[in-house]
Design an enzyme around this catalytic site. Structure first.
Site, PDB file in Angstrom:
ATOM      1  N   MET A  21      -4.062  -7.419  -7.073  1.00  0.00           N
ATOM      2  CA  MET A  21      -3.477  -8.510  -7.848  1.00  0.00           C
ATOM      3  C   MET A  21      -4.501  -9.438  -8.499  1.00  0.00           C
ATOM      4  O   MET A  21      -4.163 -10.552  -8.890  1.00  0.00           O
ATOM      5  CB  MET A  21      -2.511  -9.320  -6.960  1.00  0.00           C
ATOM      6  CG  MET A  21      -1.320  -8.508  -6.479  1.00  0.00           C
ATOM      7  SD  MET A  21      -0.411  -7.695  -7.832  1.00  0.00           S
ATOM      8  CE  MET A  21       0.424  -9.124  -8.533  1.00  0.00           C
ATOM      9  N   ARG A  22      -5.730  -8.971  -8.634  1.00  0.00           N
ATOM     10  CA  ARG A  22      -6.733  -9.758  -9.345  1.00  0.00           C
ATOM     11  C   ARG A  22      -7.179  -9.018 -10.605  1.00  0.00           C
ATOM     12  O   ARG A  22      -7.204  -7.785 -10.611  1.00  0.00           O
ATOM     13  CB  ARG A  22      -7.971  -9.990  -8.480  1.00  0.00           C
ATOM     14  CG  ARG A  22      -7.766 -11.014  -7.408  1.00  0.00           C
ATOM     15  CD  ARG A  22      -8.955 -11.087  -6.488  1.00  0.00           C
ATOM     16  NE  ARG A  22      -8.625 -11.980  -5.407  1.00  0.00           N
ATOM     17  CZ  ARG A  22      -8.944 -13.283  -5.384  1.00  0.00           C
ATOM     18  NH1 ARG A  22      -9.672 -13.799  -6.350  1.00  0.00           N
ATOM     19  NH2 ARG A  22      -8.573 -14.052  -4.387  1.00  0.00           N
ATOM     20  N   GLU A  34       6.136   6.378  -9.103  1.00  0.00           N
ATOM     21  CA  GLU A  34       4.703   6.044  -8.960  1.00  0.00           C
ATOM     22  C   GLU A  34       4.042   6.957  -7.935  1.00  0.00           C
ATOM     23  O   GLU A  34       2.909   7.411  -8.131  1.00  0.00           O
ATOM     24  CB  GLU A  34       4.537   4.591  -8.493  1.00  0.00           C
ATOM     25  CG  GLU A  34       4.901   3.552  -9.520  1.00  0.00           C
ATOM     26  CD  GLU A  34       4.658   2.130  -9.028  1.00  0.00           C
ATOM     27  OE1 GLU A  34       4.767   1.223  -9.856  1.00  0.00           O
ATOM     28  OE2 GLU A  34       4.373   1.920  -7.829  1.00  0.00           O
ATOM     29  N   GLY A  89       0.784  -1.234   0.000  1.00  0.00           N
ATOM     30  CA  GLY A  89       0.000   0.000   0.000  1.00  0.00           C
ATOM     31  C   GLY A  89       0.813   1.279   0.000  1.00  0.00           C
ATOM     32  O   GLY A  89       0.334   2.323   0.462  1.00  0.00           O
ATOM     33  N   ASP A 123      -3.840  -4.192 -18.685  1.00  0.00           N
ATOM     34  CA  ASP A 123      -2.946  -3.034 -18.765  1.00  0.00           C
ATOM     35  C   ASP A 123      -3.023  -2.331 -20.124  1.00  0.00           C
ATOM     36  O   ASP A 123      -2.021  -1.845 -20.647  1.00  0.00           O
ATOM     37  CB  ASP A 123      -1.485  -3.456 -18.466  1.00  0.00           C
ATOM     38  CG  ASP A 123      -1.355  -4.138 -17.114  1.00  0.00           C
ATOM     39  OD1 ASP A 123      -2.029  -3.705 -16.176  1.00  0.00           O
ATOM     40  OD2 ASP A 123      -0.581  -5.099 -17.005  1.00  0.00           O
ATOM     41  N   ASP A 159      -9.632  -0.742 -18.691  1.00  0.00           N
ATOM     42  CA  ASP A 159     -10.608  -1.283 -19.637  1.00  0.00           C
ATOM     43  C   ASP A 159     -10.572  -2.803 -19.553  1.00  0.00           C
ATOM     44  O   ASP A 159      -9.966  -3.363 -18.631  1.00  0.00           O
ATOM     45  CB  ASP A 159     -10.387  -0.724 -21.053  1.00  0.00           C
ATOM     46  CG  ASP A 159      -9.121  -1.252 -21.698  1.00  0.00           C
ATOM     47  OD1 ASP A 159      -8.451  -2.132 -21.094  1.00  0.00           O
ATOM     48  OD2 ASP A 159      -8.793  -0.801 -22.806  1.00  0.00           O
ATOM     49  N   HIS A 204       0.739   1.010 -13.184  1.00  0.00           N
ATOM     50  CA  HIS A 204       1.500  -0.143 -13.664  1.00  0.00           C
ATOM     51  C   HIS A 204       2.984   0.231 -13.728  1.00  0.00           C
ATOM     52  O   HIS A 204       3.324   1.318 -14.218  1.00  0.00           O
ATOM     53  CB  HIS A 204       0.989  -0.557 -15.055  1.00  0.00           C
ATOM     54  CG  HIS A 204       1.699  -1.756 -15.588  1.00  0.00           C
ATOM     55  ND1 HIS A 204       1.414  -3.035 -15.141  1.00  0.00           N
ATOM     56  CD2 HIS A 204       2.710  -1.872 -16.481  1.00  0.00           C
ATOM     57  CE1 HIS A 204       2.228  -3.890 -15.760  1.00  0.00           C
ATOM     58  NE2 HIS A 204       3.015  -3.206 -16.585  1.00  0.00           N
ATOM     59  N   ASN A 237       1.470   3.071  -2.579  1.00  0.00           N
ATOM     60  CA  ASN A 237       0.758   4.033  -3.438  1.00  0.00           C
ATOM     61  C   ASN A 237      -0.451   4.622  -2.724  1.00  0.00           C
ATOM     62  O   ASN A 237      -0.737   5.817  -2.864  1.00  0.00           O
ATOM     63  CB  ASN A 237       0.345   3.376  -4.759  1.00  0.00           C
ATOM     64  CG  ASN A 237       1.500   3.320  -5.734  1.00  0.00           C
ATOM     65  OD1 ASN A 237       1.886   4.344  -6.311  1.00  0.00           O
ATOM     66  ND2 ASN A 237       2.090   2.144  -5.905  1.00  0.00           N
ATOM     67  N   GLY A 279      -9.022  -5.060 -21.177  1.00  0.00           N
ATOM     68  CA  GLY A 279      -7.762  -5.760 -21.434  1.00  0.00           C
ATOM     69  C   GLY A 279      -6.835  -5.725 -20.219  1.00  0.00           C
ATOM     70  O   GLY A 279      -7.140  -5.084 -19.217  1.00  0.00           O
TER      71      GLY A 279
HETATM   72  C1  GRF Z   1       3.253  -1.096  -7.682  1.00  0.00           C
HETATM   73  O1  GRF Z   1       4.554  -1.323  -8.148  1.00  0.00           O
HETATM   74  C2  GRF Z   1       2.281  -0.944  -8.815  1.00  0.00           C
HETATM   75  O2  GRF Z   1       2.849  -0.416  -9.963  1.00  0.00           O
HETATM   76  C3  GRF Z   1       1.844  -2.356  -9.055  1.00  0.00           C
HETATM   77  O3  GRF Z   1       1.809  -2.956  -7.778  1.00  0.00           O
HETATM   78  C4  GRF Z   1       2.702  -2.279  -6.911  1.00  0.00           C
HETATM   79  C5  GRF Z   1       1.947  -1.870  -5.685  1.00  0.00           C
HETATM   80  O4  GRF Z   1       2.779  -1.377  -4.672  1.00  0.00           O
HETATM   81  N1  GRF Z   1       0.576  -2.368  -9.754  1.00  0.00           N
HETATM   82  P1  GRF Z   1       2.164  -0.786  -3.347  1.00  0.00           P
HETATM   83  O5  GRF Z   1       1.319  -1.857  -2.687  1.00  0.00           O
HETATM   84  O6  GRF Z   1       1.362   0.425  -3.682  1.00  0.00           O
HETATM   85  O7  GRF Z   1       3.352  -0.445  -2.486  1.00  0.00           O
END
Ligand code: GRF
Length: 202
Positions: free
Chosen positions: A92-93, A176, A12, A147, A143, A111, A14, A145
């Site tokens: 992750m789903r 990010e 988490g 990514d 969308d 991503h 992000n 697809g």
């Molecule tokens: C990030 O690298 C993001 O690009 C990918 O999953 C990771 C998540 O990291 N989709 P976090 O849980 O936000 O630290």
């Protein structure tokens, strides 16, 4: 002002960058709730610490997608918490058409590559193994697809000869944490218009 649901399966960081941006006034949003398919994911602990509703949604019987009962439960939770947008942050789903359709151009993902290069898992590792000299991250609308949705913001990261997957991923994550709040603020301010594949700023 966005009413944002954040969905993640991992640590988490992000989500934390989104919270920090809100607190610092760089992002006009409230986090309505945080959802995770992993009961002990650190993202849920961060949410609790920040006083944000933190909800575990069991994805069973599926392992890699959000569909059926779990998808319906997510839709209900989002409605009950008044979420009008979704930020996928390490979720992750694979999300499916019912949820995507309900949040068309209101659901974004981050991503760890410069899409369309290196979609899928461990994108930073793919870039390193491929020999790319520039890696990076992409925030895009979701969308149907994998990514493939319209791109909102990208930030490049140079690849060093000394990089390992870990060091490269760490530098990508720094970017990010800038790119995600920036993209969400553009959405919040109503500055994004999707024209076919392109997202133009208005
Ligand atoms: C990030 O690298 C993001 O690009 C990918 O999953 C990771 C998540 O990291 N989709 P976090 O849980 O936000 O630290």
């Amino acid at each position: 002002m966005l009413s944002l649901a954040v969905m993640g399966s991992g640590k988490g960081s992000n989500f934390q960058s989104i919270l920090d941006a809100i607190r610092e006034g760089r992002l006009e949003a409230r986090v309505a709730c945080v959802l995770s398919d992993v009961a002990d994911a650190f993202i849920l602990e961060r949410a609790r610490g920040a006083g944000v509703p933190a909800i575990h949604v069991d994805g069973a019987p599926f392992k890699t997608k959000l569909e059926g009962v779990a998808e319906d439960r997510v839709l209900r939770i989002l409605r009950d918490h008044g979420a009008d947008s979704i930020a996928l942050a390490g979720f992750m789903r694979i999300v499916k058409p019912k949820l995507i359709g309900a949040f068309r151009h209101r659901m974004v993902n981050i991503h760890p590559s410069l899409l369309p290069a290196f979609p899928g898992l461990h994108a930073w590792k793919q870039a390193l193994e491929y020999g790319a000299r520039v890696a990076g991250c992409t925030v895009h609308f979701v969308d149907e697809g994998t990514d493939t949705g319209p791109i909102i913001v990208q930030r490049p990261v140079g690849v060093l000869d000394t990089d390992t997957p870990e060091t490269l991923h760490a530098r990508i994550q720094e970017q990010e944490h800038l790119a995600y709040p920036e993209a969400l603020q553009l959405l919040s301010a109503g500055r994004l218009r999707v024209e076919g594949r392109r997202v133009v700023r208005v």
